[in-house]
Design an enzyme around this catalytic site. Structure first.
Site, PDB file in Angstrom:
ATOM      1  N   ILE A  16     -44.140 -13.426  14.883  1.00 30.54           N
ATOM      2  CA  ILE A  16     -44.861 -13.192  16.130  1.00 30.54           C
ATOM      3  C   ILE A  16     -45.931 -11.914  15.512  1.00 30.54           C
ATOM      4  O   ILE A  16     -46.944 -11.068  16.619  1.00 30.54           O
ATOM      5  CB  ILE A  16     -43.495 -11.326  16.481  1.00 30.54           C
ATOM      6  CG1 ILE A  16     -42.910 -10.996  14.700  1.00 30.54           C
ATOM      7  CG2 ILE A  16     -42.547 -11.768  17.769  1.00 30.54           C
ATOM      8  CD1 ILE A  16     -42.282  -9.469  15.691  1.00 30.54           C
ATOM      9  N   GLY A  20     -53.931  -8.677   7.752  1.00 28.57           N
ATOM     10  CA  GLY A  20     -54.531  -8.252   6.856  1.00 28.57           C
ATOM     11  C   GLY A  20     -53.401  -8.899   5.943  1.00 28.57           C
ATOM     12  O   GLY A  20     -54.187  -9.832   4.446  1.00 28.57           O
ATOM     13  N   ALA A  22     -50.059  -9.494   6.322  1.00 27.25           N
ATOM     14  CA  ALA A  22     -48.694 -10.049   6.181  1.00 27.25           C
ATOM     15  C   ALA A  22     -48.892 -10.605   6.964  1.00 27.25           C
ATOM     16  O   ALA A  22     -49.371 -10.994   7.689  1.00 27.25           O
ATOM     17  CB  ALA A  22     -47.896  -8.558   5.947  1.00 27.25           C
ATOM     18  N   LYS A  39     -41.525  -8.297   8.213  1.00 26.10           N
ATOM     19  CA  LYS A  39     -42.638  -8.544   7.838  1.00 26.10           C
ATOM     20  C   LYS A  39     -42.900  -9.256   6.398  1.00 26.10           C
ATOM     21  O   LYS A  39     -42.597  -8.624   4.702  1.00 26.10           O
ATOM     22  CB  LYS A  39     -44.036  -6.539   7.522  1.00 26.10           C
ATOM     23  CG  LYS A  39     -44.972  -6.862   7.611  1.00 26.10           C
ATOM     24  CD  LYS A  39     -46.016  -5.537   7.521  1.00 26.10           C
ATOM     25  CE  LYS A  39     -46.958  -5.664   8.278  1.00 26.10           C
ATOM     26  NZ  LYS A  39     -47.584  -4.332   8.323  1.00 26.10           N
ATOM     27  N   ASP A 133     -53.889   4.336   8.229  1.00 22.54           N
ATOM     28  CA  ASP A 133     -54.309   3.768   8.470  1.00 22.54           C
ATOM     29  C   ASP A 133     -54.031   3.397   9.922  1.00 22.54           C
ATOM     30  O   ASP A 133     -53.345   2.698  10.747  1.00 22.54           O
ATOM     31  CB  ASP A 133     -54.065   2.336   7.967  1.00 22.54           C
ATOM     32  CG  ASP A 133     -54.216   1.130   8.462  1.00 22.54           C
ATOM     33  OD1 ASP A 133     -55.683   0.933   8.860  1.00 22.54           O
ATOM     34  OD2 ASP A 133     -54.259  -0.148   8.215  1.00 22.54           O
TER      35      ASP A 133
HETATM   36  P1  ATP Z   1     -52.713  -4.921   9.014  1.00 19.82           P
HETATM   37  O1  ATP Z   1     -52.704  -5.842   8.177  1.00 19.82           O
HETATM   38  O2  ATP Z   1     -54.274  -3.955   9.208  1.00 19.82           O
HETATM   39  O3  ATP Z   1     -51.900  -3.962   9.057  1.00 19.82           O
HETATM   40  P2  ATP Z   1     -51.962  -5.783  11.726  1.00 19.82           P
HETATM   41  O4  ATP Z   1     -51.515  -3.974  11.757  1.00 19.82           O
HETATM   42  O5  ATP Z   1     -53.024  -6.033  13.009  1.00 19.82           O
HETATM   43  O6  ATP Z   1     -53.350  -5.448  10.674  1.00 19.82           O
HETATM   44  P3  ATP Z   1     -49.363  -6.029  11.002  1.00 19.82           P
HETATM   45  O7  ATP Z   1     -49.062  -4.666  10.450  1.00 19.82           O
HETATM   46  O8  ATP Z   1     -49.877  -7.421   9.979  1.00 19.82           O
HETATM   47  O9  ATP Z   1     -51.351  -6.856  11.152  1.00 19.82           O
HETATM   48  O10 ATP Z   1     -48.455  -6.476  12.476  1.00 19.82           O
HETATM   49  C1  ATP Z   1     -48.856  -8.582  13.133  1.00 19.82           C
HETATM   50  C2  ATP Z   1     -48.666  -8.065  14.246  1.00 19.82           C
HETATM   51  O11 ATP Z   1     -47.224  -8.055  14.008  1.00 19.82           O
HETATM   52  C3  ATP Z   1     -48.596  -6.956  15.421  1.00 19.82           C
HETATM   53  O12 ATP Z   1     -50.221  -6.824  15.865  1.00 19.82           O
HETATM   54  C4  ATP Z   1     -47.681  -6.854  16.121  1.00 19.82           C
HETATM   55  O13 ATP Z   1     -47.828  -7.530  17.315  1.00 19.82           O
HETATM   56  C5  ATP Z   1     -46.133  -7.619  15.222  1.00 19.82           C
HETATM   57  N1  ATP Z   1     -45.491  -6.348  15.182  1.00 19.82           N
HETATM   58  C6  ATP Z   1     -45.592  -5.632  13.687  1.00 19.82           C
HETATM   59  N2  ATP Z   1     -45.056  -4.838  13.626  1.00 19.82           N
HETATM   60  C7  ATP Z   1     -43.847  -4.781  14.530  1.00 19.82           C
HETATM   61  C8  ATP Z   1     -42.173  -4.546  15.176  1.00 19.82           C
HETATM   62  N3  ATP Z   1     -42.213  -3.728  14.361  1.00 19.82           N
HETATM   63  N4  ATP Z   1     -42.318  -5.033  16.047  1.00 19.82           N
HETATM   64  C9  ATP Z   1     -42.320  -6.525  16.543  1.00 19.82           C
HETATM   65  N5  ATP Z   1     -43.983  -6.801  16.188  1.00 19.82           N
HETATM   66  C10 ATP Z   1     -44.126  -5.639  15.583  1.00 19.82           C
HETATM   67 MG    MG Z   2     -49.970  -3.332  10.754  1.00 23.62          MG
END
Ligand code: ATP
Ligand code: MG
Length: 641
Positions: A16, A20, A22, A39, A133
């Site tokens: 989904i 950076g 995961a 994640k 963050d």
């Molecule tokens: P960073 O690595 O700096 O945290 P980020 O927040 O953009 O960057 P991730 O935290 O890996 O990246 O999340 C990637 C994407 O996954 C998010 O933008 C969101 O769309 C989706 N996502 C993350 N957590 C959830 C969740 N608990 N439920 C549904 N979708 C999620």
């Molecule tokens: Mg994130």
């Protein structure tokens, strides 16, 4: 990944998103039959022990947070090379996507959103957890308008990593507080700053500080005055602008000191935008005040000063000038850049990339300086002589129990890896004594929450398994595996069986009508239903027969439900007048009447009385009357009473 099952429990369905650090997948928890988000750390990180240790510690701390505006963490696990966190699945989009789609948000909605984010932060800050963050990418908007903040504390884990991060992590620096950019002291107020930026972005649709590379943005965070939100959007009330600018104040002391203070003002303007805000806001100009220049002594790295001494003052950057000299000379700028690098590794990797283009010389460092090698996670025996020839010695400063590092592995080093240091030098290290063992308490009949907190304080990984129990009340612990009195050590996993109480199975009500009450009682008890409430009623049905039940057959009810049964006591006693003919052929006739075989009339009647006389009969239901005239059966009639 799709189709893979992690931890014997989570079936990966689809990706989904990814960031950076995961990839995020939608998955199904087969044990609890619900969707979850899993994640999975990028593989580069899995080999970075120091990162992993911090990552797990932070995830565990965040797992203790329970708040409607925080994405719950359910589980952390590792399978082979896959390191993962299982969390609440939020159906919706990120706040970043939402802002982008709507260009900007009406101020009331922005205030409502800010309240939700601030409440989440308040809950975490009270427990000593700082997000570090806060950015709209880490805030999910569920379909019902509820915001959920994710990734609590994970940035801290990242700041210990030396892995290069690319792509979406670039965004982080836009929300970074000046003290984070500078490498200074970070606390709850840093989250308040980031929330200020998020609010700014919500109401204006713009980032207050932007630039062609992370370094430029970081420097702007430290010293550039933001354009007032109302310059972009006049619909924003002055009070809301003041809140934003106060949250974004470069000076930690001028900002809201707690999220609770900020919540107070947000709530006040939500109700009334003319509301007077908390006192400090009345007279301060907040973040739009004059900004002091970055002074070298404010920066935390020693090398910075060394560099400053050798660097000629330059003036090419073209920063805005003010009387205190907010313009940075090259050395100061380098200092900031180094601070950024050492403080936020997520950003760091990018900055290093950017710097290679912008300041190619800087990355090399001075000729006499050498980067401190990373020893954390290494076995002391392996590295103690390794750098001798280069002029670096490694010295044990102490020993500590550790649940993260095995016996003999280095837990901590000073100076830190990656710093530049002049040769020769010594790296002082703390070496692990391994895990400390202790005896597991008896948690049975204690509340699960207390148990979890207690065990997690001892760095035990708690796995929760729900189970029905007749004697242990709901949410109380039934038992643990391993059991009480076992020897355990930090880092071990303890499975805690938690009672769900008794889950009653519903009973289907049988049809009882037509059954004799004795039989009906038996059927009820066989079906785990309660002793009936019996009410006797008149009925044409036979006495003792159930004629009505208060809960109809086939209804699902809880065990031992009491049903009311109406049981027949036979028909009601009624009376009726019946006319009996007197024969006119004779002067007198003896008339005898039997009701159901019982004589109810036995008398001589005379013609002179008339053609008939009346009798009143009483009885239940149908009765049979037999009429005898002068001893002879003359008529048999049925009377309905
Ligand atoms: P960073 O690595 O700096 O945290 P980020 O927040 O953009 O960057 P991730 O935290 O890996 O990246 O999340 C990637 C994407 O996954 C998010 O933008 C969101 O769309 C989706 N996502 C993350 N957590 C959830 C969740 N608990 N439920 C549904 N979708 C999620
Ligand atoms: Mg994130």
């Amino acid at each position: 990944m799709t189709g893979k099952i992690l931890g014997n429990r989570y079936e990966i369905l689809e990706e989904i998103g990814n960031g950076g650090m995961a990839h995020v997948y939608k998955a199904k928890c087969m044990l609890l039959n619900r969707f979850v988000a899993v994640k999975i750390l990028r593989s580069e990180f899995v080999s970075d022990e120091e990162f992993l240790a911090r990552f797990n510690a932070e995830a565990q701390a965040a797992a203790a947070l329970s708040h409607p505006n925080i994405v719950s963490i359910y589980d952390v696990g590792r399978e082979g090379n896959i390191e993962y966190i299982v969390m609440e699945y939020v159906e919706g989009k990120t706040l970043k996507e939402y802002i982008r789609e709507n260009k900007l948000l009406p101020w009331r909605q922005a205030v409502d959103f800010a309240i939700q984010i601030a409440s989440a932060l308040n809950c975490a800050h009270k427990k000593g957890i700082i997000h570090r963050d806060i950015k709209p990418q880490n805030i999910m908007l569920a379909a019902d308008g509820v915001l959920k903040v994710t990734d609590f504390g994970i940035a801290r884990a990242a700041s210990s990593s030396s892995v290069t991060i690319t792509g979406s992590a670039m965004g982080s620096v836009h929300y970074l507080s000046p003290e984070q950019a500078r490498g200074g002291y970070t606390d709850a107020k840093s989250d308040i700053y980031s929330l200020g930026i998020v609010m700014y972005e919500m109401v204006t649709g713009k980032l207050p500080f932007d630039g062609e590379n992370p370094v430029t943005v970081a420097i702007k965070q430290i010293q550039e005055k933001p354009v007032s939100p109302r310059d972009y959007n006049l619909a924003v009330p002055l009070s809301v602008e003041k809140i934003i600018l106060r949250a974004m104040d470069k000076d930690q002391n001028m900002r809201y000191q707690t999220t609770l203070d900020m919540l107070g003002d947000l709530e006040a303007v939500r109700i009334n935008p003319e509301a007077s805000l908390s006192p400090q806001l009345q007279d301060t100009e907040g973040a739009t005040k004059k900004i002091p220049a970055v002074k070298p002594e404010q920066l935390h790295t020693k090398i910075i000063e060394d560099e400053k001494k050798s660097a000629p003052p330059e003036d090419k950057a073209g920063q805005k000038k003010d009387e205190e000299g907010s313009k940075m000379n090259k050395a100061e700028k380098k200092a900031v850049i180094w601070a950024v690098i050492t403080s936020v590794a997520i950003v760091a990797a990018l900055i290093v990339g950017a710097m290679a283009v912008i300041f190619p010389d800087m990355l090399k460092g001075s000729a006499k300086d050498i980067q401190v090698p990373s020893l954390v996670g290494e076995s002391f025996e392996d590295v103690k002589d390794l750098y001798e020839e280069q002029g670096i010695s490694v010295k044990v400063e102490g020993e500590q129990y550790s649940d993260e590092y095995s016996v003999g592995e280095i837990i901590f080093q000073d100076p830190k890896a990656g710093r530049l240091h002049r040769l020769p030098f010594t790296i002082n290290v703390i070496v692990s004594k391994g895990n400390e063992e202790f005896i597991l308490d008896d948690y049975s009949k204690r509340s699960f929450i207390d148990t979890k907190i207690d065990l997690e304080d001892k760095n035990i990984v708690v796995e929760e398994v729900e189970q029905e129990s007749e004697d242990i009340p709901q949410n109380m612990v039934i038992k643990t595996v391993p059991p009480a009195k076992s020897k355990v050590k930090a880092g071990d996993k303890v499975t805690v069986f938690v009672s769900t109480g008794i889950k009653e199975k519903p009973v289907i009500v049988p049809s009882l009508e037509g059954f004799d009450i004795q039989q009906a009682r038996k059927i009820l008890s066989e079906n785990k239903l309660g002793e009936p409430n019996v009410k006797e009623v008149y009925s044409d049905k036979e006495k003792g027969v159930v004629v009505k039940q208060s809960i109809p057959a086939s209804t699902e009810v809880r065990e031992y439900t009491v049903i009311e049964l109406e049981v027949s006591k036979g028909p009601e006693l009624r009376t009726k007048d019946v006319d009996i003919r007197i024969p006119q052929e004779k002067n007198s006739t003896h008339i005898k009447i039997l009701q159901d075989g019982v004589t109810i009339h036995d008398q001589t009647h005379y013609k002179s009385e008339g053609t008939a006389f009346g009798i009143t009969i009483s009885g239940r239901g149908k009765v049979v009357l037999e009429l005898y005239y002068d001893g002879k059966l003359s008529e048999k009639m049925t009377v309905n009473l």
